[in-house]
Design a protein around this motif. Sequence first.
Motif, mmCIF file in Angstrom:
data_model
loop_
_atom_site.group_PDB
_atom_site.id
_atom_site.type_symbol
_atom_site.label_atom_id
_atom_site.label_comp_id
_atom_site.label_asym_id
_atom_site.label_seq_id
_atom_site.Cartn_x
_atom_site.Cartn_y
_atom_site.Cartn_z
ATOM 1 N N ALA A 66 45.596 20.384 47.998
ATOM 2 C CA ALA A 66 44.906 20.494 46.709
ATOM 3 C C ALA A 66 45.945 20.871 45.655
ATOM 4 O O ALA A 66 46.954 21.499 45.970
ATOM 5 C CB ALA A 66 43.820 21.562 46.776
ATOM 6 N N ILE A 67 45.709 20.481 44.429
ATOM 7 C CA ILE A 67 46.542 20.915 43.308
ATOM 8 C C ILE A 67 45.718 21.943 42.547
ATOM 9 O O ILE A 67 44.587 21.666 42.141
ATOM 10 C CB ILE A 67 46.961 19.740 42.413
ATOM 11 C CG1 ILE A 67 47.840 18.768 43.212
ATOM 12 C CG2 ILE A 67 47.699 20.251 41.175
ATOM 13 C CD1 ILE A 67 48.288 17.531 42.448
ATOM 14 N N VAL A 68 46.288 23.149 42.389
ATOM 15 C CA VAL A 68 45.557 24.248 41.770
ATOM 16 C C VAL A 68 46.424 24.971 40.742
ATOM 17 O O VAL A 68 47.648 24.890 40.775
ATOM 18 C CB VAL A 68 45.046 25.261 42.833
ATOM 19 C CG1 VAL A 68 44.060 24.610 43.782
ATOM 20 C CG2 VAL A 68 46.193 25.878 43.610
ATOM 21 N N ALA A 69 45.760 25.678 39.851
ATOM 22 C CA ALA A 69 46.446 26.479 38.834
ATOM 23 C C ALA A 69 46.983 27.750 39.476
ATOM 24 O O ALA A 69 46.429 28.250 40.454
ATOM 25 C CB ALA A 69 45.481 26.828 37.714
ATOM 26 N N VAL A 77 52.181 34.537 44.510
ATOM 27 C CA VAL A 77 51.610 33.479 43.677
ATOM 28 C C VAL A 77 50.105 33.709 43.681
ATOM 29 O O VAL A 77 49.510 33.984 44.725
ATOM 30 C CB VAL A 77 51.987 32.087 44.228
ATOM 31 C CG1 VAL A 77 51.248 30.997 43.496
ATOM 32 C CG2 VAL A 77 53.491 31.878 44.153
ATOM 33 N N VAL A 78 49.471 33.616 42.514
ATOM 34 C CA VAL A 78 48.063 33.969 42.367
ATOM 35 C C VAL A 78 47.293 32.765 41.828
ATOM 36 O O VAL A 78 47.748 32.074 40.909
ATOM 37 C CB VAL A 78 47.904 35.166 41.412
ATOM 38 C CG1 VAL A 78 46.434 35.554 41.261
ATOM 39 C CG2 VAL A 78 48.734 36.354 41.896
ATOM 40 N N THR A 79 46.120 32.511 42.402
ATOM 41 C CA THR A 79 45.242 31.445 41.942
ATOM 42 C C THR A 79 43.800 31.934 42.012
ATOM 43 O O THR A 79 43.529 33.042 42.493
ATOM 44 C CB THR A 79 45.453 30.149 42.758
ATOM 45 O OG1 THR A 79 44.745 29.081 42.133
ATOM 46 C CG2 THR A 79 45.019 30.297 44.201
ATOM 47 N N MET A 80 42.863 31.133 41.534
ATOM 48 C CA MET A 80 41.442 31.453 41.613
ATOM 49 C C MET A 80 40.743 30.385 42.450
ATOM 50 O O MET A 80 41.000 29.201 42.283
ATOM 51 C CB MET A 80 40.802 31.444 40.224
ATOM 52 C CG MET A 80 41.175 32.600 39.364
ATOM 53 S SD MET A 80 40.209 32.634 37.832
ATOM 54 C CE MET A 80 40.848 31.213 36.984
ATOM 55 N N ALA A 81 39.832 30.819 43.306
ATOM 56 C CA ALA A 81 39.037 29.894 44.111
ATOM 57 C C ALA A 81 37.751 29.593 43.349
ATOM 58 O O ALA A 81 36.699 30.144 43.622
ATOM 59 C CB ALA A 81 38.747 30.500 45.484
ATOM 60 N N THR A 150 34.060 34.992 41.525
ATOM 61 C CA THR A 150 35.138 34.040 41.769
ATOM 62 C C THR A 150 36.297 34.773 42.437
ATOM 63 O O THR A 150 36.862 35.697 41.842
ATOM 64 C CB THR A 150 35.604 33.412 40.454
ATOM 65 O OG1 THR A 150 34.485 32.762 39.834
ATOM 66 C CG2 THR A 150 36.721 32.408 40.685
ATOM 67 N N PRO A 151 36.671 34.384 43.660
ATOM 68 C CA PRO A 151 37.775 35.074 44.329
ATOM 69 C C PRO A 151 39.105 34.826 43.618
ATOM 70 O O PRO A 151 39.404 33.715 43.171
ATOM 71 C CB PRO A 151 37.805 34.440 45.721
ATOM 72 C CG PRO A 151 36.448 33.861 45.919
ATOM 73 C CD PRO A 151 36.010 33.422 44.544
ATOM 74 N N VAL A 152 39.893 35.885 43.506
ATOM 75 C CA VAL A 152 41.269 35.788 43.055
ATOM 76 C C VAL A 152 42.098 35.826 44.333
ATOM 77 O O VAL A 152 42.000 36.754 45.125
ATOM 78 C CB VAL A 152 41.636 36.950 42.104
ATOM 79 C CG1 VAL A 152 43.120 36.916 41.763
ATOM 80 C CG2 VAL A 152 40.784 36.878 40.840
ATOM 81 N N VAL A 153 42.887 34.773 44.542
ATOM 82 C CA VAL A 153 43.612 34.587 45.796
ATOM 83 C C VAL A 153 45.098 34.888 45.589
ATOM 84 O O VAL A 153 45.727 34.313 44.696
ATOM 85 C CB VAL A 153 43.431 33.142 46.325
ATOM 86 C CG1 VAL A 153 44.163 32.946 47.638
ATOM 87 C CG2 VAL A 153 41.942 32.819 46.460
ATOM 88 N N VAL A 154 45.620 35.781 46.409
ATOM 89 C CA VAL A 154 47.029 36.150 46.377
ATOM 90 C C VAL A 154 47.720 35.447 47.544
ATOM 91 O O VAL A 154 47.273 35.562 48.691
ATOM 92 C CB VAL A 154 47.218 37.671 46.477
ATOM 93 C CG1 VAL A 154 48.708 38.044 46.492
ATOM 94 C CG2 VAL A 154 46.479 38.382 45.347
ATOM 95 N N LEU A 155 48.774 34.710 47.237
ATOM 96 C CA LEU A 155 49.561 34.008 48.253
ATOM 97 C C LEU A 155 50.889 34.753 48.374
ATOM 98 O O LEU A 155 51.734 34.680 47.491
ATOM 99 C CB LEU A 155 49.775 32.550 47.847
ATOM 100 C CG LEU A 155 48.468 31.763 47.622
ATOM 101 C CD1 LEU A 155 48.760 30.440 46.944
ATOM 102 C CD2 LEU A 155 47.743 31.560 48.937
#
Length: 159
Positions: A66-69, A77-81, A150-155
């Motif tokens: 997937a391409i995500v912000a 690296v942080v994104t939102m699910a 909305t989950p905030v996802v930490v990678l």
Amino acid sequence: MLSVTASSSGSARIPPRWFIRTAWVVHRGLYRITGGRFGLRRPTATVYGMMRLHTVGRRTGKERVAIVAYFEDGQDVVTMAMNGWGEPPPAWWLNLQATPAATIDLPGSSRRVRAREAKGTERERLWDVFRGLEEGADLDALARLRTRETPVVVLEPRA
């Protein structure tokens, strides 16, 4: 993330689902056609970046992309699910919950990461960063379009 509008009443409007899904397909196609020259970008102080996220399908065991912000928070690296602000969680987030190990492609590099959901004060701090990156969008109004948080996802980097 796609452009959305917020009305003066504080409610948010998003494009129809068919438009959002078509935009995702076109974005992935442009990435493939250009050999990765188009489709990813580094974040700035005012604009989120775009990355490719490689997960393992929770049902198939096959690689999913997937391409995500995103934005960077130190080495994380942080994104939102958020699935285009649609109600169901995105498949990539369900995949990461089943198998947290993943790989991300950033402009010019790749990283092996482990996913986790930010909670409490960490989530609020990271949510505030996204608020600053979504110029012209009311992030909280968009989040209210969903019945769940909305989950905030930490990678996090992994060896």
